[in-house]
Design a protein around this motif. Structure first.
Motif, PDB file in Angstrom:
ATOM      1  N   GLY A  52       0.827  -1.196   0.000  1.00  0.00           N
ATOM      2  CA  GLY A  52       0.000   0.000   0.000  1.00  0.00           C
ATOM      3  C   GLY A  52       0.859   1.243   0.000  1.00  0.00           C
ATOM      4  O   GLY A  52       2.083   1.164  -0.039  1.00  0.00           O
ATOM      5  N   GLY A  53       0.212   2.385   0.047  1.00  0.00           N
ATOM      6  CA  GLY A  53       0.957   3.638   0.059  1.00  0.00           C
ATOM      7  C   GLY A  53       0.069   4.816  -0.254  1.00  0.00           C
ATOM      8  O   GLY A  53      -1.154   4.756  -0.106  1.00  0.00           O
ATOM      9  N   LYS A  54       0.704   5.876  -0.731  1.00  0.00           N
ATOM     10  CA  LYS A  54       0.006   7.143  -0.971  1.00  0.00           C
ATOM     11  C   LYS A  54      -0.551   7.227  -2.390  1.00  0.00           C
ATOM     12  O   LYS A  54       0.042   6.730  -3.335  1.00  0.00           O
ATOM     13  N   VAL A  55      -1.687   7.898  -2.491  1.00  0.00           N
ATOM     14  CA  VAL A  55      -2.303   8.196  -3.773  1.00  0.00           C
ATOM     15  C   VAL A  55      -1.573   9.402  -4.359  1.00  0.00           C
ATOM     16  O   VAL A  55      -1.391  10.413  -3.685  1.00  0.00           O
ATOM     17  N   GLU A  56      -1.134   9.280  -5.607  1.00  0.00           N
ATOM     18  CA  GLU A  56      -0.450  10.393  -6.265  1.00  0.00           C
ATOM     19  C   GLU A  56      -1.466  11.322  -6.930  1.00  0.00           C
ATOM     20  O   GLU A  56      -2.621  10.947  -7.146  1.00  0.00           O
ATOM     21  N   GLU A  57      -1.021  12.520  -7.264  1.00  0.00           N
ATOM     22  CA  GLU A  57      -1.888  13.510  -7.898  1.00  0.00           C
ATOM     23  C   GLU A  57      -2.494  12.935  -9.177  1.00  0.00           C
ATOM     24  O   GLU A  57      -1.817  12.251  -9.945  1.00  0.00           O
ATOM     25  N   SER A  58      -3.754  13.183  -9.403  1.00  0.00           N
ATOM     26  CA  SER A  58      -4.546  12.741 -10.557  1.00  0.00           C
ATOM     27  C   SER A  58      -4.731  11.219 -10.618  1.00  0.00           C
ATOM     28  O   SER A  58      -5.036  10.672 -11.665  1.00  0.00           O
ATOM     29  N   GLU A  59      -4.591  10.545  -9.488  1.00  0.00           N
ATOM     30  CA  GLU A  59      -4.730   9.097  -9.419  1.00  0.00           C
ATOM     31  C   GLU A  59      -5.935   8.767  -8.537  1.00  0.00           C
ATOM     32  O   GLU A  59      -6.180   9.423  -7.534  1.00  0.00           O
ATOM     33  N   THR A  60      -6.685   7.728  -8.896  1.00  0.00           N
ATOM     34  CA  THR A  60      -7.754   7.241  -8.029  1.00  0.00           C
ATOM     35  C   THR A  60      -7.142   6.311  -6.989  1.00  0.00           C
ATOM     36  O   THR A  60      -5.990   5.864  -7.136  1.00  0.00           O
ATOM     37  N   ALA A  64      -3.924   3.824  -7.445  1.00  0.00           N
ATOM     38  CA  ALA A  64      -2.822   3.842  -6.474  1.00  0.00           C
ATOM     39  C   ALA A  64      -2.584   2.452  -5.894  1.00  0.00           C
ATOM     40  O   ALA A  64      -1.429   2.035  -5.725  1.00  0.00           O
ATOM     41  N   ALA A  65      -3.648   1.731  -5.596  1.00  0.00           N
ATOM     42  CA  ALA A  65      -3.512   0.384  -5.044  1.00  0.00           C
ATOM     43  C   ALA A  65      -2.806  -0.546  -6.034  1.00  0.00           C
ATOM     44  O   ALA A  65      -1.910  -1.318  -5.659  1.00  0.00           O
ATOM     45  N   ILE A  66      -3.178  -0.449  -7.299  1.00  0.00           N
ATOM     46  CA  ILE A  66      -2.535  -1.269  -8.335  1.00  0.00           C
ATOM     47  C   ILE A  66      -1.066  -0.886  -8.477  1.00  0.00           C
ATOM     48  O   ILE A  66      -0.181  -1.752  -8.508  1.00  0.00           O
ATOM     49  N   ARG A  67      -0.783   0.408  -8.563  1.00  0.00           N
ATOM     50  CA  ARG A  67       0.598   0.881  -8.736  1.00  0.00           C
ATOM     51  C   ARG A  67       1.471   0.527  -7.528  1.00  0.00           C
ATOM     52  O   ARG A  67       2.567  -0.009  -7.680  1.00  0.00           O
ATOM     53  N   GLU A  68       0.983   0.812  -6.329  1.00  0.00           N
ATOM     54  CA  GLU A  68       1.779   0.549  -5.127  1.00  0.00           C
ATOM     55  C   GLU A  68       2.088  -0.942  -4.994  1.00  0.00           C
ATOM     56  O   GLU A  68       3.205  -1.321  -4.649  1.00  0.00           O
ATOM     57  N   THR A  69       1.100  -1.786  -5.262  1.00  0.00           N
ATOM     58  CA  THR A  69       1.327  -3.231  -5.170  1.00  0.00           C
ATOM     59  C   THR A  69       2.373  -3.675  -6.183  1.00  0.00           C
ATOM     60  O   THR A  69       3.271  -4.456  -5.864  1.00  0.00           O
ATOM     61  N   SER A  70       2.290  -3.159  -7.391  1.00  0.00           N
ATOM     62  CA  SER A  70       3.278  -3.486  -8.419  1.00  0.00           C
ATOM     63  C   SER A  70       4.667  -3.011  -8.011  1.00  0.00           C
ATOM     64  O   SER A  70       5.651  -3.752  -8.132  1.00  0.00           O
ATOM     65  N   GLU A  71       4.748  -1.773  -7.517  1.00  0.00           N
ATOM     66  CA  GLU A  71       6.052  -1.225  -7.120  1.00  0.00           C
ATOM     67  C   GLU A  71       6.676  -1.996  -5.955  1.00  0.00           C
ATOM     68  O   GLU A  71       7.883  -2.153  -5.898  1.00  0.00           O
ATOM     69  N   GLU A  72       5.857  -2.465  -5.041  1.00  0.00           N
ATOM     70  CA  GLU A  72       6.380  -3.114  -3.844  1.00  0.00           C
ATOM     71  C   GLU A  72       6.574  -4.618  -3.984  1.00  0.00           C
ATOM     72  O   GLU A  72       7.374  -5.202  -3.258  1.00  0.00           O
ATOM     73  N   ASN A  74       6.010  -6.483  -7.397  1.00  0.00           N
ATOM     74  CA  ASN A  74       6.042  -6.959  -8.787  1.00  0.00           C
ATOM     75  C   ASN A  74       4.852  -7.856  -9.123  1.00  0.00           C
ATOM     76  O   ASN A  74       4.932  -8.718  -9.986  1.00  0.00           O
ATOM     77  N   VAL A  75       3.741  -7.661  -8.439  1.00  0.00           N
ATOM     78  CA  VAL A  75       2.520  -8.415  -8.685  1.00  0.00           C
ATOM     79  C   VAL A  75       1.482  -7.468  -9.281  1.00  0.00           C
ATOM     80  O   VAL A  75       1.285  -6.362  -8.792  1.00  0.00           O
ATOM     81  N   GLU A  76       0.838  -7.930 -10.351  1.00  0.00           N
ATOM     82  CA  GLU A  76      -0.220  -7.162 -11.010  1.00  0.00           C
ATOM     83  C   GLU A  76      -1.568  -7.639 -10.473  1.00  0.00           C
ATOM     84  O   GLU A  76      -1.803  -8.846 -10.361  1.00  0.00           O
ATOM     85  N   LEU A  77      -2.449  -6.693 -10.172  1.00  0.00           N
ATOM     86  CA  LEU A  77      -3.749  -7.005  -9.587  1.00  0.00           C
ATOM     87  C   LEU A  77      -4.894  -6.751 -10.564  1.00  0.00           C
ATOM     88  O   LEU A  77      -4.759  -5.981 -11.501  1.00  0.00           O
ATOM     89  N   THR A  78      -6.017  -7.382 -10.281  1.00  0.00           N
ATOM     90  CA  THR A  78      -7.250  -7.151 -11.014  1.00  0.00           C
ATOM     91  C   THR A  78      -8.420  -7.283 -10.040  1.00  0.00           C
ATOM     92  O   THR A  78      -8.258  -7.780  -8.925  1.00  0.00           O
ATOM     93  N   ASN A  79      -9.599  -6.849 -10.471  1.00  0.00           N
ATOM     94  CA  ASN A  79     -10.833  -7.010  -9.696  1.00  0.00           C
ATOM     95  C   ASN A  79     -10.725  -6.473  -8.275  1.00  0.00           C
ATOM     96  O   ASN A  79     -11.099  -7.148  -7.318  1.00  0.00           O
ATOM     97  N   LEU A  80     -10.242  -5.254  -8.134  1.00  0.00           N
ATOM     98  CA  LEU A  80     -10.159  -4.657  -6.808  1.00  0.00           C
ATOM     99  C   LEU A  80     -11.551  -4.315  -6.301  1.00  0.00           C
ATOM    100  O   LEU A  80     -12.400  -3.854  -7.058  1.00  0.00           O
ATOM    101  N   GLU A  81     -11.773  -4.557  -5.015  1.00  0.00           N
ATOM    102  CA  GLU A  81     -13.053  -4.272  -4.388  1.00  0.00           C
ATOM    103  C   GLU A  81     -12.811  -3.559  -3.061  1.00  0.00           C
ATOM    104  O   GLU A  81     -12.052  -4.041  -2.217  1.00  0.00           O
ATOM    105  N   TRP A  82     -13.477  -2.424  -2.880  1.00  0.00           N
ATOM    106  CA  TRP A  82     -13.357  -1.649  -1.653  1.00  0.00           C
ATOM    107  C   TRP A  82     -13.920  -2.440  -0.475  1.00  0.00           C
ATOM    108  O   TRP A  82     -14.966  -3.079  -0.591  1.00  0.00           O
ATOM    109  N   VAL A  83     -13.223  -2.390   0.671  1.00  0.00           N
ATOM    110  CA  VAL A  83     -13.660  -3.108   1.870  1.00  0.00           C
ATOM    111  C   VAL A  83     -13.886  -2.173   3.052  1.00  0.00           C
ATOM    112  O   VAL A  83     -14.850  -2.328   3.794  1.00  0.00           O
ATOM    113  N   ALA A  84     -12.976  -1.216   3.245  1.00  0.00           N
ATOM    114  CA  ALA A  84     -13.045  -0.378   4.444  1.00  0.00           C
ATOM    115  C   ALA A  84     -12.278   0.917   4.235  1.00  0.00           C
ATOM    116  O   ALA A  84     -11.536   1.069   3.249  1.00  0.00           O
ATOM    117  N   GLU A  85     -12.457   1.826   5.186  1.00  0.00           N
ATOM    118  CA  GLU A  85     -11.649   3.039   5.266  1.00  0.00           C
ATOM    119  C   GLU A  85     -11.316   3.256   6.725  1.00  0.00           C
ATOM    120  O   GLU A  85     -12.112   2.912   7.604  1.00  0.00           O
TER     121      GLU A  85
END
Length: 157
Positions: A52-60, A64-72, A74-85
């Motif tokens: 996880g991490g921070k949302v960058e400017e102009s990013e949803t 951000a969740a897809i990018r941060e996971t890839s950066e940390e 090297n795994v690509e994600l699909t079918n993200l579903e919101w759970v909590a805040e």
């Protein structure tokens, strides 16, 4: 809503209802499983934690969740579903969105940018790990895990 004090002494509020906080989420946390193992990452200072991490400017938050996971990891994600805040009342309060996701592709080659890479643990290994980040040990994380466990089958675990 669940209120608790995190291990840094900050007041935190956790909600499984979207949009209840006055601050828009600008941080993300991702829980994903693949072949019955949790996708985690090893932060060089904090230890093992979900990506996880921070949302960058102009990013949803999803981008951000897809990018941060890839950066940390090297795994690509699909079918993200919101759970909590959750809202952390630090000197400058922040809100974090929590997602579950499916693992789409694991890149074996390539750099890990911000962490020591992917760590894959079974639920038992995860729950009994001595190397968890402080983020992974508080009341909120336990509540998030309980909620996510009820959603088994929502990802390709």
């Amino acid at each position: 809503m669940l209120s608790f004090q995190d291990l840094n002494g900050n007041h935190v509020e956790l909600s499984f209802e979207k949009g209840v906080f006055p601050i828009e989420p600008m941080h993300v946390l991702v829980l994903a499983k693949h072949q019955n193992k949790w996708l985690l990452t090893k932060h060089p200072k904090r230890g093992i934690e979900f990506p996880g991490g921070k949302v960058e400017e102009s990013e949803t938050t999803i981008q951000a969740a897809i990018r941060e996971t890839s950066e940390e990891t090297n795994v690509e994600l699909t079918n993200l579903e919101w759970v909590a805040e959750y809202l952390v009342y630090e000197e400058t309060p922040f809100c974090k969105a929590v997602y579950i996701a499916n693992v789409d592709h694991i890149n074996v080659e390539g750099p890990n940018f911000e962490t020591e890479g992917a760590v894959w643990l079974t639920t038992d290994e995860f729950l009994h790990s001595n190397n968890l980040s402080f983020h992974m040990k508080d009341t909120g994380m336990k509540a998030i895990l309980e909620k996510v466990m009820t959603l088994e089958g929502k990802w390709n675990g």
